[in-house]
Design a protein around this motif. Structure first.
Motif, PDB file in Angstrom:
ATOM      1  N   ASN A   1       0.852  -1.192   0.000  1.00  0.00           N
ATOM      2  CA  ASN A   1       0.000   0.000   0.000  1.00  0.00           C
ATOM      3  C   ASN A   1       0.888   1.242   0.000  1.00  0.00           C
ATOM      4  O   ASN A   1       2.107   1.148   0.163  1.00  0.00           O
TER       5      ASN A   1
ATOM      6  N   ARG B   1      -4.721   1.423  -0.907  1.00  0.00           N
ATOM      7  CA  ARG B   1      -4.479  -0.024  -0.835  1.00  0.00           C
ATOM      8  C   ARG B   1      -4.369  -0.693  -2.195  1.00  0.00           C
ATOM      9  O   ARG B   1      -3.563  -1.599  -2.392  1.00  0.00           O
TER      10      ARG B   1
ATOM     11  N   MET C   1     -14.546  -0.488   2.661  1.00  0.00           N
ATOM     12  CA  MET C   1     -13.548  -0.007   1.716  1.00  0.00           C
ATOM     13  C   MET C   1     -14.185   1.090   0.878  1.00  0.00           C
ATOM     14  O   MET C   1     -15.375   1.042   0.563  1.00  0.00           O
TER      15      MET C   1
ATOM     16  N   PHE D   1      -8.565   2.637   2.174  1.00  0.00           N
ATOM     17  CA  PHE D   1      -9.104   2.294   3.488  1.00  0.00           C
ATOM     18  C   PHE D   1      -9.900   3.482   4.031  1.00  0.00           C
ATOM     19  O   PHE D   1      -9.429   4.623   3.980  1.00  0.00           O
TER      20      PHE D   1
ATOM     21  N   LEU E   1      -2.024   4.156   8.648  1.00  0.00           N
ATOM     22  CA  LEU E   1      -3.179   3.288   8.511  1.00  0.00           C
ATOM     23  C   LEU E   1      -4.019   3.329   9.773  1.00  0.00           C
ATOM     24  O   LEU E   1      -3.521   3.529  10.857  1.00  0.00           O
TER      25      LEU E   1
END
Length: 237
Positions: A37, A42, A63, A121, A237
């Motif tokens: 990623n 991603r 997502m 994400f 993330l």
């Protein structure tokens, strides 16, 4: 400033006959621990679907999914009741959230459809699923970047559940534009759709990608006629 460069020929590749796909990041049978990623970006798949074929109904959840057609017509159907066709000059977004199913098919029987499939994400899980698409014709500009996606429903373009901003730019040879990071700590992944450019003095060609972070801005110069997608995303993330 930190950078990473992914040359076009180093991407993962899968030829399924009906689908020819290049993967910038690990996807399906392409596994590369060094390329999982770029921050919350991603998936970046460069897909070509033969006439009359497509992806059967399949599920997603939690997502943000963005499709950008580059050529041809892509027919979309989903469990929310949406039936639509997207084509070059459009952008489509889905918030999968608590769960959706959808299918995508090349609507034409005589020519390929080419499109980018991008997964980001979300910053919120289990939201209500959502679909949107717009035409970019009325907001497109020449020789400068224009916004096609943001976190804000009131802003230009589509929106997603993430502190991300996407911009497109179509440049004639010799033109330069500077892009300023919208949110501190974000990075930018540049994907060259056509032509050749220099980004902060790095030379990039068609389908090359470059990630840049720990900077406040980047400069893009077209060394020949070019089209570039910029994806600004959080790096954590």
């Amino acid at each position: 400033m930190k950078t990473v460069i992914h040359k076009a020929e180093t991407r993962g590749h899968a030829d399924h006959g009906w689908l020819d796909s290049h993967h910038t990041f690990s996807f399906a049978n392409y596994r590369n621990r060094e390329r999982m990623n770029f921050g919350v970006l991603r998936v970046l798949n460069d897909d070509v679907v033969v006439p009359g074929m497509g992806f059967g109904t399949h599920p997603h959840d939690n997502m943000e999914i963005i499709s950008i057609p580059l050529e041809g017509d892509l027919e979309h159907k989903d469990s929310m009741g949406n039936v639509a066709v997207i084509k070059e000059g459009d952008v489509q977004v889905m918030s999968a959230g608590t769960g959706i199913t959808h299918s995508e098919k090349n609507k034409n029987t005589h020519k390929e459809v080419k499109f980018l499939q991008i997964w980001v994400f979300p910053n919120k899980n289990n939201v209500s699923p959502r679909y949107d698409q717009i035409s970019l014709q009325d907001i497109a500009k020449s020789n400068e970047f224009y916004q096609i996606l943001s976190p804000n429903p009131e802003d230009q373009g589509v929106w997603i559940h993430q502190e991300a901003w996407f911009h497109l730019g179509k440049f004639e040879q010799g033109n330069t534009d500077e892009y300023t990071i919208k949110k501190e700590g974000n990075g930018v992944y540049a994907f060259i759709l056509e032509g050749e450019v220099e980004i902060n003095n790095e030379k990039l060609s068609k389908r090359d990608g470059m990630g840049i972070w720990d900077t406040n801005s980047i400069t893009v110069k077209a060394t020949e006629d070019a089209r570039v997608l910029l994806m600004e995303v959080p790096m954590a993330l």
